[in-house]
Design a protein around this motif. Structure first.
Motif, PDB file in Angstrom:
ATOM      1  N   ALA A 775       0.863  -1.180   0.000  1.00 52.22           N
ATOM      2  CA  ALA A 775       0.000   0.000   0.000  1.00 52.22           C
ATOM      3  C   ALA A 775       0.894   1.222   0.000  1.00 52.22           C
ATOM      4  N   LYS A 776       0.894   1.942  -1.115  1.00 55.33           N
ATOM      5  CA  LYS A 776       1.828   3.056  -1.289  1.00 55.33           C
ATOM      6  C   LYS A 776       1.181   4.372  -0.887  1.00 55.33           C
ATOM      7  N   ASP A 777       2.068   5.263  -0.465  1.00 55.36           N
ATOM      8  CA  ASP A 777       1.668   6.646  -0.205  1.00 55.36           C
ATOM      9  C   ASP A 777       0.453   6.720   0.723  1.00 55.36           C
ATOM     10  N   VAL A 778       0.598   6.081   1.878  1.00 56.98           N
ATOM     11  CA  VAL A 778      -0.495   6.079   2.846  1.00 56.98           C
ATOM     12  C   VAL A 778      -0.580   7.463   3.490  1.00 56.98           C
ATOM     13  N   PRO A 815      -5.158  17.492   7.476  1.00 52.88           N
ATOM     14  CA  PRO A 815      -5.365  16.763   6.218  1.00 52.88           C
ATOM     15  C   PRO A 815      -4.081  16.152   5.664  1.00 52.88           C
ATOM     16  N   ASP A 816      -4.247  14.985   5.048  1.00 52.93           N
ATOM     17  CA  ASP A 816      -3.202  14.334   4.244  1.00 52.93           C
ATOM     18  C   ASP A 816      -1.850  14.304   4.947  1.00 52.93           C
ATOM     19  N   VAL A 817      -1.825  13.719   6.117  1.00 52.59           N
ATOM     20  CA  VAL A 817      -0.555  13.537   6.840  1.00 52.59           C
ATOM     21  C   VAL A 817       0.099  12.268   6.315  1.00 52.59           C
ATOM     22  N   PRO A 818       1.296  12.356   5.706  1.00 52.01           N
ATOM     23  CA  PRO A 818       1.923  11.154   5.129  1.00 52.01           C
ATOM     24  C   PRO A 818       2.365  10.173   6.204  1.00 52.01           C
ATOM     25  N   LEU A 819       2.090   8.900   5.951  1.00 54.80           N
ATOM     26  CA  LEU A 819       2.491   7.833   6.875  1.00 54.80           C
ATOM     27  C   LEU A 819       3.436   6.841   6.223  1.00 54.80           C
ATOM     28  N   GLY A 820       3.840   7.092   4.955  1.00 59.69           N
ATOM     29  CA  GLY A 820       4.758   6.181   4.276  1.00 59.69           C
ATOM     30  C   GLY A 820       4.032   5.027   3.607  1.00 59.69           C
ATOM     31  N   ASP A 821       4.747   3.958   3.297  1.00 56.47           N
ATOM     32  CA  ASP A 821       4.186   2.749   2.676  1.00 56.47           C
ATOM     33  C   ASP A 821       3.860   1.720   3.747  1.00 56.47           C
ATOM     34  N   LEU A 845     -13.459  12.363  12.190  1.00 60.21           N
ATOM     35  CA  LEU A 845     -13.235  11.564  10.987  1.00 60.21           C
ATOM     36  C   LEU A 845     -11.776  11.128  10.945  1.00 60.21           C
ATOM     37  N   PHE A 846     -11.592   9.862  10.600  1.00 54.12           N
ATOM     38  CA  PHE A 846     -10.252   9.317  10.378  1.00 54.12           C
ATOM     39  C   PHE A 846     -10.252   8.678   8.998  1.00 54.12           C
ATOM     40  N   HIS A 847      -9.605   9.351   8.056  1.00 58.56           N
ATOM     41  CA  HIS A 847      -9.624   8.970   6.640  1.00 58.56           C
ATOM     42  C   HIS A 847      -8.223   8.499   6.256  1.00 58.56           C
ATOM     43  N   VAL A 848      -8.121   7.211   5.935  1.00 52.95           N
ATOM     44  CA  VAL A 848      -6.836   6.618   5.544  1.00 52.95           C
ATOM     45  C   VAL A 848      -6.900   6.346   4.047  1.00 52.95           C
ATOM     46  N   ALA A 849      -6.022   6.978   3.271  1.00 57.67           N
ATOM     47  CA  ALA A 849      -6.004   6.816   1.817  1.00 57.67           C
ATOM     48  C   ALA A 849      -4.648   6.273   1.381  1.00 57.67           C
ATOM     49  N   TYR A 850      -4.689   5.467   0.319  1.00 53.50           N
ATOM     50  CA  TYR A 850      -3.439   4.914  -0.213  1.00 53.50           C
ATOM     51  C   TYR A 850      -3.695   4.504  -1.655  1.00 53.50           C
ATOM     52  N   SER A 851      -2.676   4.163  -2.380  1.00 53.03           N
ATOM     53  CA  SER A 851      -2.771   3.674  -3.755  1.00 53.03           C
ATOM     54  C   SER A 851      -2.123   2.309  -3.861  1.00 53.03           C
ATOM     55  N   ILE A 852      -2.662   1.520  -4.826  1.00 52.40           N
ATOM     56  CA  ILE A 852      -2.148   0.154  -4.989  1.00 52.40           C
ATOM     57  C   ILE A 852      -2.315  -0.251  -6.441  1.00 52.40           C
ATOM     58  N   ASP A 853      -1.391  -1.015  -6.949  1.00 50.47           N
ATOM     59  CA  ASP A 853      -1.416  -1.504  -8.323  1.00 50.47           C
ATOM     60  C   ASP A 853      -2.216  -2.803  -8.392  1.00 50.47           C
ATOM     61  N   THR A 854      -3.133  -2.895  -9.412  1.00 54.00           N
ATOM     62  CA  THR A 854      -3.935  -4.110  -9.576  1.00 54.00           C
ATOM     63  C   THR A 854      -4.222  -4.305 -11.059  1.00 54.00           C
ATOM     64  N   ALA A 855      -4.742  -5.485 -11.431  1.00 50.43           N
ATOM     65  CA  ALA A 855      -5.031  -5.827 -12.834  1.00 50.43           C
ATOM     66  C   ALA A 855      -6.530  -6.044 -12.999  1.00 50.43           C
ATOM     67  N   VAL A 856      -7.120  -5.447 -14.089  1.00 51.23           N
ATOM     68  CA  VAL A 856      -8.536  -5.627 -14.434  1.00 51.23           C
ATOM     69  C   VAL A 856      -8.605  -6.002 -15.901  1.00 51.23           C
ATOM     70  N   CYS A 865      -7.409   3.912  -2.985  1.00 54.00           N
ATOM     71  CA  CYS A 865      -8.381   3.366  -2.026  1.00 54.00           C
ATOM     72  C   CYS A 865      -8.393   4.243  -0.777  1.00 54.00           C
ATOM     73  N   HIS A 866      -9.454   4.182  -0.082  1.00 54.83           N
ATOM     74  CA  HIS A 866      -9.523   4.894   1.186  1.00 54.83           C
ATOM     75  C   HIS A 866     -10.531   4.208   2.090  1.00 54.83           C
ATOM     76  N   LYS A 867     -10.297   4.388   3.374  1.00 53.12           N
ATOM     77  CA  LYS A 867     -11.247   3.868   4.356  1.00 53.12           C
ATOM     78  C   LYS A 867     -11.493   4.947   5.393  1.00 53.12           C
ATOM     79  N   ASP A 868     -12.755   5.111   5.716  1.00 49.56           N
ATOM     80  CA  ASP A 868     -13.154   6.138   6.673  1.00 49.56           C
ATOM     81  C   ASP A 868     -13.691   5.490   7.932  1.00 49.56           C
ATOM     82  N   GLU A 869     -13.294   6.041   9.037  1.00 45.42           N
ATOM     83  CA  GLU A 869     -13.885   5.667  10.322  1.00 45.42           C
ATOM     84  C   GLU A 869     -14.294   6.955  11.019  1.00 45.42           C
TER      85      GLU A 869
END
Length: 1124
Positions: A775-778, A815-821, A845-856, A865-869
C-alpha cells in the motif's frame, strides 16, 4: 351573392343603434372653427357621452323621399316582411334631427340680411326632408360669450325675431360661443339634440303603432311582424332597450305564427334569425345570459326542422351554422365585457356546433351539387337593382308569397344556379375557421380533450383542403396527447390520416416515422395492413417509390408519385436520424447497467435489449450506445463486418452485452447513457438511425413498466419455466456510479470517552494492511468531520504531539498527513490528541487513503483506495466549582467590611466518570489581599472520584478601595489537574475560575474579642474586647453588659468611653460559667451617641455569640490512682 355572403348578418343589424343627427352648414375642410366644432362632436368620444351618431352633410342634401302615407290596407297584399334597406335608411340616411350651423353674432351690423339668409337655409332643409317628421334646429356660432339670460335685451329680441323668421320654437335655437370651453358647450348641445331625437323616435313609434287598427290577420300577417320589428328598432334608436326587447319578443312569436312553405321558408328563417340575434344581444347587454341561452335554444328547436327545399338542404345547414356562430360571437363579446363563463357553458360549444353544421353543409353540397353542370343563362340570381328588395327572398321571384312558384322553369334554373355557386364555396376554410375559434375557447377554459378532438377535425379539414403541411402540424401536435392518454384506437385513426398526408407530400422522414408507429404495438391495424405498411417502409429504405396509401385523393396520387420519384433520385440526404423517444415505434429498446455502481477494479457491464413488434423480421446493420464519457463509446458498438445484417424476429427479445474498464480518474463520477442508436437500411440505399434518449423507452414504456411492476408484485414470475427474457421484467438502469476499490485495510480506534473540557484527549489509531501488495503513499486525514456547526471548528483543536499544549492556532482537522508505505500484514499505530474547549457531541473523521497496483481484464491500473472511520465523542465538564464568601464566624456575607478579615470557601465537585488528580490550586488576587503570611494550596495531589467534593478555605482582607466604587473584583481561582490514568509526561490542564465581585461597606467602629476556645464550669474565663475607631472623628461609645443566667462576670457593667480617630480601647471582663454546654455569652450593648444610625446589632456582629463550656473536672484521689 347567394353562396357565402348571403348568410352573413347585415352590419346594420349587428351594430348598436344610435340616434342619427346630421349637421349642416359646417365647412370642416377649409374653416378651422368649423373643424374644431366637428372634432369636439366626434373625436375621442368617451363612454359616458350620449349614444348619438353625427354626420356632416351639405345644406341642400337630398334625403330619401317619403312615400305617400297609406290611408287604407283593405286591398293591400304585402310582398315581404322587411325591406333590405330599411334599417340602414334609419341608421344612416334619415336623421332624427337636422342641425343648421350659422355664424351670426347678436350685434352683427348686417343682422337683417343674415337673418333672411338663415331663414332661407332652414327652408331648404325642410324642403329636402319632404314631409318627414325630422326635427330642425339652428345653432348660431358666435365669437363672444353670451350674457346670462335676461340681461342682454338685444339678444332676446333678435332671438325671437330669428325664431319667427325660421318658423322655429325657442327650444330649437341654440348659441355656440367659440371659446376655450368649446367641449363643455358641445356636450350641452348634445343633451339638447338627444332630447329632440327622442321626440322624433317616439313620434315614429306612435305612427307605426297607429297602423295596427287597419290590419287583419288573414292577409296582413307579414305586416304584424314588420311593424313589431320596426317599433322595436325605433325603441333601440331611442335607447329604450327594455321596450325594444319586449317588442322583439312579440315579433319573434309572430314570425313563427306565419304559414310556412317552401317558397317563404327562407324568408321566415332569415327574419327569425335577425330577431333572435337582437333578443340575445339585448339579454347579454342586460347581463341576463341565462335568458339569452334559453332564447337561443328555443330558436334552434323551432327552426332546426324548417329545412325548406330538399334540393337546397345545404342552405339550411349553412343557416344553422351561422346561427351558432353568431351566438358564440355574442357570448364571447359579453365575456370580454365582464361576463363569467364556465367549462360546461362557454362560446366554444357554439363554435363547435357551427363547425358541425358547416361539415353537414359540405357533405350535402357534395351530394346535391353535381359536377359538370353549366351555369344557366341568363343568370337567375341577377336583379335589376343589384340586390334583393326583402330579406330572405329568392332573386327570381321577389315579392311572391303564394305557395306554388310563379314560374317552375325559373325555379328550376334558380336552384341549379345556387347549387353551382355552392360548389365554389371554400367549405374547408369555413370549417377550419370555426374549429379554430372553438379550440381557442376550449384552451381558454382548460378543456384539453375537447381541444384535442377539435384539432383532429381541423387536421382532417386541412387534409381535405389539400393543405397537407398544416394538417400534419396539427395532427402531430394532437398525437402527443393521445399517446400519453393511451387512446390507441384514436391514435391509429389519426396516424392513418397523417400517413396519407406524408405520402401525398412525399415527406420521406414523416412517412418513415408514421410507418414505424403504425407497425408498433400501439397500432390497432390488422396484420395484412401492417404487412403492406412494412413492405412500403423497406421500399423507401432501399430508395424505391412506395405504393400509394388506400383512400387517397385520386387526383393527388399522380403528383405524389412524381414527387416520390424525384425524392428517390436525389443523391444526397440519404441519412436520417429519427428521435423515437416521443413516439411508439415498431422496435422497442431498453438498456441497463448491470449494477447501480461498479468498483473501479471491476469491468462495467452493460446490456441492451431490442424487440420488434412488426409482422416480419427486421434487418438492421448497427447498434451503438452513447455514454456521458465519450471515450467509452468505442466499446459499446455492434456492427457486423461487410454487408452482413443483424435481424430482429417479431415477438422475441434480443439482448446485446457490452463490457469496458473504467478509468481511475472517473472514480466518484456517474456514467450515464445519453442515447442508443439502431441503424436501419444500408449505405447502398437509405440509412435511418432510430435514436433513443437515455436508456431507451418510448411514449408508452413508463405506463407499461408500472403495470408490469404491479403484476409482478401480485402474481410473481416463474423465471425457471421460460429461458427467454421477459420483456416486461426488464428494468431500465440508465446510469451507474464508479466508486473506489474496496480497501483491504482495517482501521481501529481506541479511546476512553467521554472527553473532558480542555483536556488533551488521546485517540489511538491502529491501521493494519490486508492487501496482497504494498500500500503506497499512505496518508491520514484526522480531525473534526466537516459539515458540522461552524462554532465547533473554533473550539476543537487536533494535534499528533501529546506533550504540546493546544492553543487557538491549532487546526480542527489535519489533512493528508503522510504515513509512508504499508507492507502486506504490517500494522501502523498513531495517536491523535484532541482538545475540546466547549461541551457537546462531536463527530471525528479518520480517513486513511493509499494507492495500490492491480489488474482488471489483463490491464494494469493504479487504484486509489480509502477507508473512513468516524467516532462521536461527547465532551463533558470535569468538575463543578462553587465559591462563596463567609465571615470568620462562617456566616454568609452579602457585603464585605473594609479591612476586616473574611473567608473565601471553594468547593470542587467531580462530574467526570474517570478519577481526577488535582495537583495544585492557587489564587490570583486583584484588590483583595491575604490575611495570612502565605497562601498554600490545600488540594495538592488530591484524587477525586465521581461525585466527590474537595474544599478549600482562604482568609482574606479587603483594603480601602482606591476609587469611590463600592464593588471590586476579587481575582481568579486556578486549578491544575489531569486524569489520574494519563501518562506522567502529559501536560497539566489549568482551569481558571473567575471569582465573584464583592460589595464593600465601611464600618465606623470595629469591635472584636479575644477569648479562649472553651470555658470550664466555675472557672474564670477572661474575655478582652477591642474597640477600634475607624472614623476621622472622636467617637463617644457607651457600653453595657447585659446579665446572663449562664454566667457571672466581673468588670465594668456600664461604661462611657471616648476613642480618638484611628486608636482603640480595650475592655477586660472575667466571665464565670455556671452551666456546661454551648452557652450564649452575655450580650454587649454598644451605641454611638454621635452616630444614631449605627445600631447595636451592626456593631456587635463581629463578636462571638456562643462558647462551649466544659463540665467541672474531678480531683484525682489515691483510690482512683490505685484502681487505675
Amino acid at each position: 351573392m347567394m353562396a357565402g355572403s348571403q348568410w352573413e348578418l347585415p352590419p346594420e343589424l349587428c351594430c348598436r343603434p344610435m340616434a342619427f343627427v346630421t349637421l349642416t352648414g359646417l365647412d370642416v375642410v377649409y374653416n378651422a372653427v368649423h373643424r374644431a366644432i366637428w372634432d369636439a362632436f366626434c373625436a375621442n368620444r368617451r363612454a359616458d357621452r350620449l349614444s348619438i351618431s353625427f354626420k356632416v352633410l351639405p345644406g341642400d342634401h337630398e334625403y330619401p323621399k317619403c312615400r305617400t302615407k297609406r290611408t287604407s290596407y283593405e286591398w293591400y297584399i304585402p310582398k315581404g316582411i322587411l325591406k333590405t334597406g330599411w334599417m340602414n335608411k334609419h341608421l344612416n340616411l334619415v336623421p332624427a334631427l337636422v342641425v343648421l350651423f350659422y355664424e351670426l353674432d347678436w350685434d352683427d351690423p348686417q343682422w337683417k340680411e343674415k337673418q333672411s339668409e338663415c331663414a332661407t337655409k332652414v327652408e331648404i332643409v325642410r324642403t329636402s326632408l319632404q314631409g318627414r317628421n325630422t326635427k330642425v334646429a339652428v345653432v348660431l356660432i358666435q365669437k363672444k360669450t353670451p350674457l346670462p339670460p335676461g340681461e342682454d335685451l338685444v339678444a332676446s329680441e333678435r332671438a325671437s325675431a330669428l325664431c319667427n323668421a325660421c318658423d322655429l320654437s325657442g327650444k330649437s335655437l341654440f348659441v355656440l360661443p367659440h371659446t376655450d370651453h368649446l367641449v363643455g358647450y358641445i356636450i350641452r348641445l348634445e343633451n339638447a339634440f338627444y332630447e329632440h331625437a327622442q321626440t322624433y323616435y317616439y313620434t315614429e313609434i306612435r305612427r307605426v303603432k297607429s297602423h295596427k287598427e287597419f290590419l287583419n290577420k288573414t292577409t296582413h300577417q307579414l305586416l304584424f311582424v314588420r311593424h313589431q320589428f320596426k317599433v322595436a328598432f325605433f325603441s333601440e334608436l331611442k335607447q329604450d332597450n327594455q321596450n325594444a326587447l319586449k317588442y322583439y319578443r312579440t315579433a319573434y312569436s309572430l314570425v313563427h305564427e306565419l304559414r310556412a312553405h317552401e317558397t317563404n321558408m327562407l324568408e321566415i328563417k332569415t327574419m327569425a334569425g335577425f330577431i333572435n340575434y337582437k333578443i340575445c344581444r339585448l339579454c347579454f347587454q342586460y347581463n341576463t345570459p341565462l335568458d339569452a341561452i334559453a332564447q337561443f335554444r328555443k330558436h334552434i328547436d323551432l327552426c332546426k326542422k324548417k329545412i325548406g327545399s330538399a334540393e337546397l338542404a345545404f342552405e339550411h345547414s349553412a343557416w344553422m351554422s351561422k346561427q351558432f356562430q353568431s351566438f358564440g360571437e355574442l357570448f364571447d363579446e359579453a365575456i370580454k365585457l365582464g361576463l363569467t363563463a364556465i367549462q360546461t357553458q362557454n362560446p366554444g360549444f357554439y363554435y363547435q356546433q357551427a363547425a358541425c353544421y358547416s361539415q353537414d353543409r359540405k357533405q350535402l353540397a357534395q351530394q346535391l351539387c353535381q359536377a359538370g353542370m353549366t351555369y344557366p343563362s341568363p343568370d337567375p340570381l341577377d336583379t335589376q337593382t343589384g340586390g334583393l328588395d326583402f330579406y330572405g327572398q329568392r332573386p327570381w321571384r321577389q315579392g311572391h308569397q303564394s305557395i306554388d312558384p310563379a314560374d317552375p322553369e325559373k325555379e328550376k334554373t334558380g336552384i341549379l344556379a345556387l347549387q353551382i355557386k355552392e360548389r365554389d364555396v371554400p367549405h374547408s376554410e369555413l370549417i377550419i375557421a370555426l374549429l379554430s375559434s372553438a379550440v381557442a375557447q376550449f384552451k381558454k377554459y382548460k378543456c384539453p380533450r375537447m381541444k384535442s378532438h377539435l384539432m383532429v377535425q381541423m387536421g382532417e379539414e386541412y387534409y381535405h383542403a389539400k393543405d397537407y403541411t398544416k394538417a400534419l402540424k396539427l395532427l402531430d401536435y394532437v398525437m402527443c396527447d393521445y399517446r400519453t392518454e393511451r387512446w390507441w384506437g384514436l391514435l391509429t385513426a389519426i396516424l392513418t390520416t397523417a400517413l396519407r398526408c406524408a405520402y401525398l407530400m412525399a415527406s420521406v422522414k414523416d412517412y418513415i416515422i408514421y410507418c414505424m408507429e403504425m407497425l408498433g404495438r400501439a397500432s390497432t391495424l390488422k396484420e395484412e395492413q401492417k404487412s403492406r405498411i412494412e413492405k412500403n417502409l423497406f421500399r423507401v429504405l432501399t430508395n424505391q417509390v412506395p405504393d400509394s396509401e388506400p383512400d387517397c385523393d385520386p387526383s393527388s396520387e399522380g403528383a405524389a408519385r412524381s414527387l416520390w420519384t424525384d425524392r428517390m433520385a436525389l443523391a444526397g440526404s440519404n441519412e436520417l436520424t429519427i428521435e423515437v423517444q416521443d413516439y411508439i415505434p415498431f422496435i422497442q429498446c431498453k438498456a441497463r447497467f448491470q449494477s447501480p455502481s461498479f468498483h473501479v477494479d471491476q469491468p462495467i457491464q452493460l446490456q441492451v435489449f431490442l424487440r420488434a413488434d412488426c409482422p416480419h423480421p427486421v434487418p438492421f446493420s448497427k447498434l451503438a450506445v452513447s455514454l456521458s464519457n465519450q471515450e467509452y463509446n468505442q466499446w459499446c458498438v455492434v456492427e457486423p463486418p461487410g454487408q452482413d445484417m443483424m435481424s430482429l424476429v417479431p415477438g422475441q427479445t434480443r439482448s446485446y452485452h457490452f463490457s469496458f474498464v473504467a478509468k481511475t480518474e472517473d472514480v466518484g463520477k456517474k456514467i450515464e447513457m445519453t442515447g442508443i442508436e439502431v441503424m436501419l437500411g444500408s449505405d447502398a440505399g437509405r440509412c435511418v438511425f432510430l435514436s433513443w434518449r437515455g436508456a431507451g423507452g418510448d411514449a408508452a414504456s413508463h405506463h407499461e413498466a408500472v403495470q408490469a411492476s404491479r403484476l409482478s408484485r401480485r402474481w410473481g414470475r416463474c423465471m425457471d419455466a421460460c429461458q427467454e427474457v421477459d420483456w416486461d421484467g426488464v428494468t431500465v438502469q440508465h446510469s451507474t456510479m464508479i466508486i473506489s476499490r474496496v480497501p483491504k485495510i482495517s482501521v481501529q480506534l481506541s479511546h476512553q470517552p467521554p472527553a473532558l473540557t480542555n483536556e488533551t484527549y488521546c485517540i489511538s489509531l491502529t491501521v493494519q494492511s490486508q492487501e496482497e501488495g504494498v500500500a503506497k503513499d499512505v496518508k491520514l486525514t484526522a480531525g473534526l468531520k466537516p459539515g458540522q456547526d461552524a462554532n465547533l471548528g473554533q473550539t476543537t483543536h487536533v494535534t499528533f504531539d501529546g506533550c504540546e499544549v493546544c492553543d487557538d492556532s491549532t487546526p480542527a482537522l489535519l489533512p493528508d498527513v503522510p504515513l509512508g508505505d504499508l507492507q502486506p500484514g504490517e500494522t501502523l499505530e498513531k495517536c491523535v490528541y484532541v482538545r475540546c474547549v466547549s461541551t457537546g457531541p462531536r463527530v471525528f473523521l479518520f480517513h486513511v487513503a493509499y494507492s495500490i497496483d492491480t489488474a482488471v481484464d489483463a490491464r494494469q491500473i493504479t487504484c486509489k483506495c480509502h477507508k473512513d472511520e468516524t467516532v462521536t465523542i461527547e465532551t463533558v465538564v470535569p468538575f463543578e466549582v462553587s465559591v462563596r464568601f463567609v465571615s470568620t464566624k462562617f456566616e454568609p456575607l452579602d457585603q464585605v467590611a473594609v479591612d476586616i478579615p473574611f473567608l473565601l470557601m471553594t468547593d470542587i465537585v467531580s462530574s467526570s466518570p474517570w478519577p481526577l488528580l488535582l495537583t495544585s490550586s492557587s489564587l490570583q488576587l486583584l484588590t483583595v489581599s491575604s490575611n495570612t503570611a502565605q497562601l498554600q494550596s490545600q488540594l495538592q495531589e488530591v484524587v477525586l472520584q465521581t461525585g466527590e467534593c474537595a474544599s478549600e478555605c482562604f482568609c482574606l482582607r479587603c483594603p480601602p478601595p482606591a476609587t469611590c466604587s463600592n464593588t471590586v473584583a476579587t481575582g481568579h481561582y486556578l486549578i491544575s489537574w489531569k486524569r489520574k490514568s494519563s501518562s506522567p509526561d502529559r501536560p497539566l490542564i489549568q482551569t481558571t475560575v473567575t471569582l465573584p465581585h464583592v460589595i464593600l461597606e465601611s464600618v465606623p467602629l470595629y469591635i472584636y474579642a479575644d477569648l479562649p476556645s472553651f470555658g470550664r464550669v466555675r472557672a474564670s474565663l477572661p474575655v478582652r474586647y477591642h474597640i477600634e475607631n475607624r472614623t476621622a472623628l472622636v467617637q463617644e461609645v457607651e457600653m453595657a453588659v447585659e446579665p446572663s443566667d449562664a454566667f457571672m462576670f466581673s468588670g465594668l457593667k456600664q461604661v462611657r468611653l471616648r476613642i480618638l480617630p484611628g486608636t482603640q480601647q480595650q475592655m477586660l471582663y472575667n466571665f464565670y460559667p455556671l452551666t456546661a454546654g454551648y452557652q450564649a455569652l452575655p450580650q454587649l450593648n454598644i451605641s454611638l451617641p454621635r452616630r444614631p444610625s449605627s445600631c447595636t446589632p451592626e456593631l456587635r456582629r463581629f463578636l462571638p455569640q456562643r462558647i462551649f463550656v466544659k463540665p467541672q473536672g474531678r480531683q484525682p484521689d489515691d483510690a482512683s490512682i490505685a484502681a487505675a
